[in-house]
Design an enzyme around this catalytic site. Structure first.
Site, short mmCIF file in Angstrom:
data_model
loop_
_atom_site.label_atom_id
_atom_site.label_comp_id
_atom_site.label_asym_id
_atom_site.label_seq_id
_atom_site.Cartn_x
_atom_site.Cartn_y
_atom_site.Cartn_z
N CYS A 127 -10.44 101.17 -26.52
CA CYS A 127 -11.28 100.00 -26.75
C CYS A 127 -11.82 99.51 -25.41
O CYS A 127 -11.12 99.58 -24.40
CB CYS A 127 -10.48 98.87 -27.41
SG CYS A 127 -9.86 99.25 -29.06
N ASN A 191 -6.53 110.59 -29.09
CA ASN A 191 -7.62 109.89 -29.75
C ASN A 191 -8.87 110.76 -29.65
O ASN A 191 -8.86 111.80 -28.99
CB ASN A 191 -7.84 108.52 -29.11
CG ASN A 191 -8.37 107.50 -30.10
OD1 ASN A 191 -9.03 107.85 -31.07
ND2 ASN A 191 -8.09 106.23 -29.86
#
Length: 315
Positions: A127, A191
């Site tokens: 993020c 990820n």
């Protein structure tokens, strides 16, 4: 087939990856969510988020691009509706959290600290940090460690904190070590790396956001490499391997590289039965190879080959 995330025992090593199983309701029509090792929620944010503009998903060769943007109703709605549904059914729930600042991650952890039904918390470090010109937390060891330390301090001691790492960094081992030093009980690898696709008919980017996260079989070699490197450097840290898992063979590859659990993601969009099938295939493969316990296979590829094996090799 038991697996462990720190001190928490899971009945098997197959998890549903964040963002691919919805709230569990979607998959429950096809598979009993209580039979998963655990179900990872989509990344929960403090406030409701509409997500990014469409189109925000695009197919690629052996993969998929997505730029959903952490769409969701926010933590209060999650605690009121989604988590209780999972808890009532006895599902083991790993809650993924995402934030734009250390303070937001901390606030999320505090809201989850006393919530019943939380098996573990997974920190989505991919993020942007709004306090650092939008630099992604996962690409800065110091920033990642600060988030991990803040979440670890806010959570109950008996709830493992898992740091989810990105592969497109200069040194994934350095980031992993920083997260463990910050208090992470386990690591999730990997990820989605950032990719892009252009539609040659419209001559425009396939995603409205331009770039997005690449998932699916195309990234499995990246996942295996990252799990291998981190397990070699930090052999005592539990690792959840993920990235392009579509079969028991794929899962076993990550286990041999050093993962004690494996998360299944993109394939669930077109095969919602995938998790129980992959678990069955993995168990059969372990049995065929003479393993009595899953734990005996974890990281086996790192061990020196037996002398007899070398003597019998045709090479």
């Amino acid at each position: 087939m038991r697996a462990y995330l720190a001190h928490v025992e899971l009945p098997n090593p197959i998890l549903a990856a964040a963002g691919c199983a919805g709230t569990g309701r979607e998959l429950s029509a096809f598979a009993d969510v209580t039979r998963f090792g655990a179900l990872t929620t989509r990344s929960i944010t403090m406030a409701p988020r509409a997500g990014r503009p469409t189109p925000r998903m695009a197919e690629t060769p052996s993969g998929m691009l997505n730029a959903v943007g952490l769409q969701g109703p926010g933590v209060e709605a999650f605690l009121a509706r989604e988590l209780p549904w999972l808890a009532e059914r006895g599902a083991r729930t790993v809650v993924s959290i995402g934030g734009g600042s250390v303070a937001e991650y901390t606030a999320l952890a505090r809201r989850l600290a006393d919530a019943p039904g939380v098996t573990a918390v997974e920190i989505n470090l991919s993020c942007p940090n709004v306090e650092d010109r939008g630099r992604v937390f996962a690409r800065d060891g110091g920033a990642a460690a600060e988030v991990v330390a803040s979440v670890r301090a806010a959570m109950r001691y008996d709830v493992p904190v898992v740091a989810k790492l990105a592969p497109d960094v200069a040194d994934v081992v350095a980031i992993a070590r920083a997260c463990v030093d910050g208090g992470a009980d386990a690591l999730a690898l990997i990820n989605t790396p950032i990719g892009m696709s252009i539609d040659v008919d419209t001559m425009r980017p396939a995603l409205a956001a331009g770039t997005g996260g690449l998932s699916g079989p195309a990234i499995r070699p990246l996942a295996v490499r990252c799990v291998w490197q981190v397990h070699a450097a930090l052999p005592g840290v539990p690792l959840i391997g993920m990235g392009g898992v579509t079969s028991g063979r794929d899962a076993l590859e990550l286990v041999l590289a050093g993962a004690c659990a494996v998360a299944v993601g993109t394939i669930l969009f077109h095969d919602p039965y995938a998790c129980p099938r992959i678990l069955r295939e993995l168990e059969e493969l372990l049995h065929e190879r003479g393993f009595d316990r899953l734990a005996d296979a974890v990281g086996l590829a790192h061990r020196p080959a037996h002398r007899n094996d070398l003597e019998e090799s045709p090479l």
